[in-house]
Write a protein that holds these residues in place. Structure first.
Motif, PDB file in Angstrom:
ATOM      1  N   ASP A   1      -6.730 -11.464 -15.697  1.00 44.01           N
ATOM      2  CA  ASP A   1      -7.749 -10.890 -14.820  1.00 44.01           C
ATOM      3  C   ASP A   1      -7.122  -9.644 -14.200  1.00 44.01           C
ATOM      4  O   ASP A   1      -6.314  -9.751 -13.275  1.00 44.01           O
ATOM      5  CB  ASP A   1      -8.153 -11.915 -13.760  1.00 44.01           C
ATOM      6  CG  ASP A   1      -9.193 -11.391 -12.786  1.00 44.01           C
ATOM      7  OD1 ASP A   1      -9.770 -10.322 -13.050  1.00 44.01           O
ATOM      8  OD2 ASP A   1      -9.426 -12.060 -11.754  1.00 44.01           O
ATOM      9  N   LEU A   2      -7.473  -8.480 -14.716  1.00 43.17           N
ATOM     10  CA  LEU A   2      -6.813  -7.226 -14.342  1.00 43.17           C
ATOM     11  C   LEU A   2      -7.601  -6.533 -13.238  1.00 43.17           C
ATOM     12  O   LEU A   2      -8.794  -6.277 -13.382  1.00 43.17           O
ATOM     13  CB  LEU A   2      -6.694  -6.323 -15.564  1.00 43.17           C
ATOM     14  CG  LEU A   2      -5.925  -6.942 -16.743  1.00 43.17           C
ATOM     15  CD1 LEU A   2      -5.892  -5.970 -17.924  1.00 43.17           C
ATOM     16  CD2 LEU A   2      -4.513  -7.337 -16.327  1.00 43.17           C
ATOM     17  N   GLY A   3      -6.915  -6.219 -12.165  1.00 43.36           N
ATOM     18  CA  GLY A   3      -7.591  -5.765 -10.959  1.00 43.36           C
ATOM     19  C   GLY A   3      -8.201  -6.958 -10.254  1.00 43.36           C
ATOM     20  O   GLY A   3      -9.344  -6.926  -9.803  1.00 43.36           O
ATOM     21  N   CYS A   4      -7.423  -8.022 -10.151  1.00 42.88           N
ATOM     22  CA  CYS A   4      -7.937  -9.328  -9.722  1.00 42.88           C
ATOM     23  C   CYS A   4      -8.275  -9.400  -8.246  1.00 42.88           C
ATOM     24  O   CYS A   4      -8.949 -10.337  -7.812  1.00 42.88           O
ATOM     25  CB  CYS A   4      -6.919 -10.419 -10.058  1.00 42.88           C
ATOM     26  SG  CYS A   4      -5.352 -10.251  -9.156  1.00 42.88           S
ATOM     27  N   GLY A   5      -7.821  -8.438  -7.435  1.00 42.04           N
ATOM     28  CA  GLY A   5      -8.099  -8.513  -6.006  1.00 42.04           C
ATOM     29  C   GLY A   5      -7.594  -9.808  -5.403  1.00 42.04           C
ATOM     30  O   GLY A   5      -6.473 -10.244  -5.702  1.00 42.04           O
ATOM     31  N   PRO A   6      -8.409 -10.468  -4.577  1.00 38.72           N
ATOM     32  CA  PRO A   6      -7.977 -11.700  -3.923  1.00 38.72           C
ATOM     33  C   PRO A   6      -8.036 -12.937  -4.805  1.00 38.72           C
ATOM     34  O   PRO A   6      -7.805 -14.049  -4.333  1.00 38.72           O
ATOM     35  CB  PRO A   6      -8.930 -11.819  -2.739  1.00 38.72           C
ATOM     36  CG  PRO A   6     -10.190 -11.167  -3.220  1.00 38.72           C
ATOM     37  CD  PRO A   6      -9.737 -10.031  -4.107  1.00 38.72           C
ATOM     38  N   GLY A   7      -8.376 -12.772  -6.080  1.00 39.01           N
ATOM     39  CA  GLY A   7      -8.263 -13.871  -7.029  1.00 39.01           C
ATOM     40  C   GLY A   7      -9.460 -14.778  -7.162  1.00 39.01           C
ATOM     41  O   GLY A   7      -9.376 -15.819  -7.807  1.00 39.01           O
TER      42      GLY A   7
ATOM     43  N   ASP B   1      -2.835  -7.124 -10.053  1.00 37.74           N
ATOM     44  CA  ASP B   1      -3.512  -6.143  -9.204  1.00 37.74           C
ATOM     45  C   ASP B   1      -2.543  -5.064  -8.766  1.00 37.74           C
ATOM     46  O   ASP B   1      -1.351  -5.316  -8.571  1.00 37.74           O
ATOM     47  CB  ASP B   1      -4.142  -6.807  -7.981  1.00 37.74           C
ATOM     48  CG  ASP B   1      -5.243  -5.947  -7.375  1.00 37.74           C
ATOM     49  OD1 ASP B   1      -6.410  -6.128  -7.769  1.00 37.74           O
ATOM     50  OD2 ASP B   1      -4.942  -5.075  -6.531  1.00 37.74           O
ATOM     51  N   LEU B   2      -3.076  -3.862  -8.586  1.00 35.77           N
ATOM     52  CA  LEU B   2      -2.300  -2.717  -8.133  1.00 35.77           C
ATOM     53  C   LEU B   2      -1.799  -2.892  -6.700  1.00 35.77           C
ATOM     54  O   LEU B   2      -0.748  -2.371  -6.335  1.00 35.77           O
ATOM     55  CB  LEU B   2      -3.200  -1.472  -8.228  1.00 35.77           C
ATOM     56  CG  LEU B   2      -2.645  -0.139  -7.762  1.00 35.77           C
ATOM     57  CD1 LEU B   2      -1.560   0.341  -8.709  1.00 35.77           C
ATOM     58  CD2 LEU B   2      -3.777   0.894  -7.693  1.00 35.77           C
ATOM     59  N   SER B   3      -2.562  -3.623  -5.902  1.00 35.84           N
ATOM     60  CA  SER B   3      -2.310  -3.729  -4.465  1.00 35.84           C
ATOM     61  C   SER B   3      -1.435  -4.934  -4.128  1.00 35.84           C
ATOM     62  O   SER B   3      -1.856  -6.076  -4.298  1.00 35.84           O
ATOM     63  CB  SER B   3      -3.650  -3.857  -3.722  1.00 35.84           C
ATOM     64  OG  SER B   3      -3.483  -4.392  -2.438  1.00 35.84           O
ATOM     65  N   PRO B   4      -0.231  -4.711  -3.604  1.00 38.48           N
ATOM     66  CA  PRO B   4       0.582  -5.854  -3.151  1.00 38.48           C
ATOM     67  C   PRO B   4      -0.110  -6.670  -2.073  1.00 38.48           C
ATOM     68  O   PRO B   4       0.059  -7.894  -2.014  1.00 38.48           O
ATOM     69  CB  PRO B   4       1.861  -5.185  -2.616  1.00 38.48           C
ATOM     70  CG  PRO B   4       1.936  -3.878  -3.313  1.00 38.48           C
ATOM     71  CD  PRO B   4       0.503  -3.445  -3.485  1.00 38.48           C
ATOM     72  N   GLY B   5      -0.906  -6.002  -1.227  1.00 35.81           N
ATOM     73  CA  GLY B   5      -1.642  -6.742  -0.211  1.00 35.81           C
ATOM     74  C   GLY B   5      -2.638  -7.706  -0.804  1.00 35.81           C
ATOM     75  O   GLY B   5      -2.762  -8.856  -0.367  1.00 35.81           O
ATOM     76  N   MET B   6      -3.365  -7.265  -1.826  1.00 39.86           N
ATOM     77  CA  MET B   6      -4.320  -8.143  -2.499  1.00 39.86           C
ATOM     78  C   MET B   6      -3.605  -9.281  -3.218  1.00 39.86           C
ATOM     79  O   MET B   6      -4.057 -10.437  -3.185  1.00 39.86           O
ATOM     80  CB  MET B   6      -5.153  -7.348  -3.504  1.00 39.86           C
ATOM     81  CG  MET B   6      -6.282  -6.549  -2.887  1.00 39.86           C
ATOM     82  SD  MET B   6      -7.589  -7.621  -2.223  1.00 39.86           S
ATOM     83  CE  MET B   6      -8.875  -6.397  -1.924  1.00 39.86           C
ATOM     84  N   VAL B   7      -2.485  -8.989  -3.853  1.00 44.73           N
ATOM     85  CA  VAL B   7      -1.748 -10.038  -4.549  1.00 44.73           C
ATOM     86  C   VAL B   7      -1.238 -11.075  -3.555  1.00 44.73           C
ATOM     87  O   VAL B   7      -1.286 -12.284  -3.811  1.00 44.73           O
ATOM     88  CB  VAL B   7      -0.595  -9.435  -5.373  1.00 44.73           C
ATOM     89  CG1 VAL B   7       0.368 -10.515  -5.860  1.00 44.73           C
ATOM     90  CG2 VAL B   7      -1.154  -8.664  -6.563  1.00 44.73           C
ATOM     91  N   GLY B   8      -0.784 -10.644  -2.378  1.00 41.32           N
ATOM     92  CA  GLY B   8      -0.344 -11.585  -1.359  1.00 41.32           C
ATOM     93  C   GLY B   8      -1.467 -12.488  -0.889  1.00 41.32           C
ATOM     94  O   GLY B   8      -1.279 -13.703  -0.721  1.00 41.32           O
ATOM     95  N   VAL B   9      -2.649 -11.898  -0.696  1.00 39.33           N
ATOM     96  CA  VAL B   9      -3.814 -12.693  -0.287  1.00 39.33           C
ATOM     97  C   VAL B   9      -4.202 -13.667  -1.397  1.00 39.33           C
ATOM     98  O   VAL B   9      -4.532 -14.837  -1.137  1.00 39.33           O
ATOM     99  CB  VAL B   9      -4.990 -11.754   0.067  1.00 39.33           C
ATOM    100  CG1 VAL B   9      -6.290 -12.533   0.184  1.00 39.33           C
ATOM    101  CG2 VAL B   9      -4.700 -11.024   1.374  1.00 39.33           C
ATOM    102  N   ALA B  10      -4.179 -13.219  -2.642  1.00 37.27           N
ATOM    103  CA  ALA B  10      -4.538 -14.088  -3.771  1.00 37.27           C
ATOM    104  C   ALA B  10      -3.577 -15.263  -3.887  1.00 37.27           C
ATOM    105  O   ALA B  10      -4.000 -16.404  -4.108  1.00 37.27           O
ATOM    106  CB  ALA B  10      -4.540 -13.277  -5.066  1.00 37.27           C
ATOM    107  N   ARG B  11      -2.285 -14.993  -3.736  1.00 36.78           N
ATOM    108  CA  ARG B  11      -1.300 -16.074  -3.819  1.00 36.78           C
ATOM    109  C   ARG B  11      -1.498 -17.093  -2.708  1.00 36.78           C
ATOM    110  O   ARG B  11      -1.335 -18.300  -2.919  1.00 36.78           O
ATOM    111  CB  ARG B  11       0.099 -15.493  -3.762  1.00 36.78           C
ATOM    112  CG  ARG B  11       0.518 -14.745  -5.027  1.00 36.78           C
ATOM    113  CD  ARG B  11       1.816 -13.990  -4.821  1.00 36.78           C
ATOM    114  NE  ARG B  11       2.286 -13.354  -6.056  1.00 36.78           N
ATOM    115  CZ  ARG B  11       3.254 -12.448  -6.104  1.00 36.78           C
ATOM    116  NH1 ARG B  11       3.872 -12.060  -4.971  1.00 36.78           N
ATOM    117  NH2 ARG B  11       3.614 -11.920  -7.264  1.00 36.78           N
ATOM    118  N   ALA B  12      -1.857 -16.625  -1.512  1.00 36.68           N
ATOM    119  CA  ALA B  12      -2.084 -17.542  -0.394  1.00 36.68           C
ATOM    120  C   ALA B  12      -3.356 -18.365  -0.599  1.00 36.68           C
ATOM    121  O   ALA B  12      -3.399 -19.558  -0.284  1.00 36.68           O
ATOM    122  CB  ALA B  12      -2.165 -16.758   0.910  1.00 36.68           C
TER     123      ALA B  12
END
Length: 216
Positions: free
Chosen positions: A56-62, A79-90
């Motif tokens: 899922d490329l450009g996955c945002g918050p997942g 995702d390009l955004s580390p902030g979005m990846v952090g939110v998705a992982r949480a």
């Protein structure tokens, strides 16, 4: 090679809105039966073609990543955004999410059964989209499936405030016919296309394109 300015601006915008974006859109798919149907069809075609990993490329918050996982796919998000990846992982600790760029994926050639780019080609200028689709084709195995979602039109929308934050983000609406031509140029054949009318607060029609890799 230096990073294009629009890529940095996109990353900064999504880093800024990540937490509120996740909260506001968490249950969005529940209100959109056509979107769910398109994702379901993609999942069925991936399974019918033998299954395998899906990105899922450009996955945002997942949220789409998680929906596809619930449909039985072996899926991870980028995702390009580390902030979005952090939110998705949480939000989805059971799933894998990586920071990366669609222009240069850290994924082996011909290794994926499917790629989803759900409203994630909309920030790339037209002159660089062919390269994005070539990268999708590179990571897909022969017969692998690609699903795109995007807004229909030819306007460039400059977002200066969204999700409760001041941002600087350009969103580009797309011509489905032009996208079909770019896909063909990358060795990806359009298999199905669905266009629906906007649902408030959307301002334009929404397109969903399912394509298959022709690479041998």
């Amino acid at each position: 090679m230096s990073e294009p300015l629009d890529v940095a601006a996109t990353r900064n915008a999504y880093d800024t809105v990540a937490a509120d974006y996740e909260e506001l859109l968490r249950d969005e798919l529940a209100q959109k039966p056509i979107d769910r149907a398109v994702l379901g069809a993609f999942a069925e075609y991936v399974v019918a073609s033998g299954g395998g990993e899906v990105a899922d490329l450009g996955c945002g918050p997942g949220r789409v990543t998680a929906y596809l996982a619930d449909l039985g796919l072996d899926v991870f998000g980028v995702d390009l955004s580390p902030g979005m990846v952090g939110v998705a992982r949480a939000a989805h600790p059971e799933l894998r999410f990586d920071v990366g760029t669609m222009a240069s994926l850290d994924i082996p050639d011909a290794s994926l059964a499917g790629v989803v780019a759900w409203y994630s080609i909309i920030h790339t200028p037209p002159e660089r989209q062919a390269g994005i689709f070539a990268e999708f084709a590179r990571v897909l195995r022969p017969g692998g499936w690609l699903l795109l979602a995007f807004q229909v039109g030819d306007e460039v929308v400059h977002l200066q405030r969204a999700y409760g934050h001041e941002i600087d983000l350009h969103t580009r609406r797309q011509s489905p016919e032009r996208i079909r031509e770019l896909l063909e140029g990358a060795g990806l054949a359009e298999f199905a296309r669905t266009v629906r009318e906007p649902v408030a607060p959307e301002k334009s029609a929404q397109a969903y394109v399912l394509a298959v890799s022709l690479h041998a």
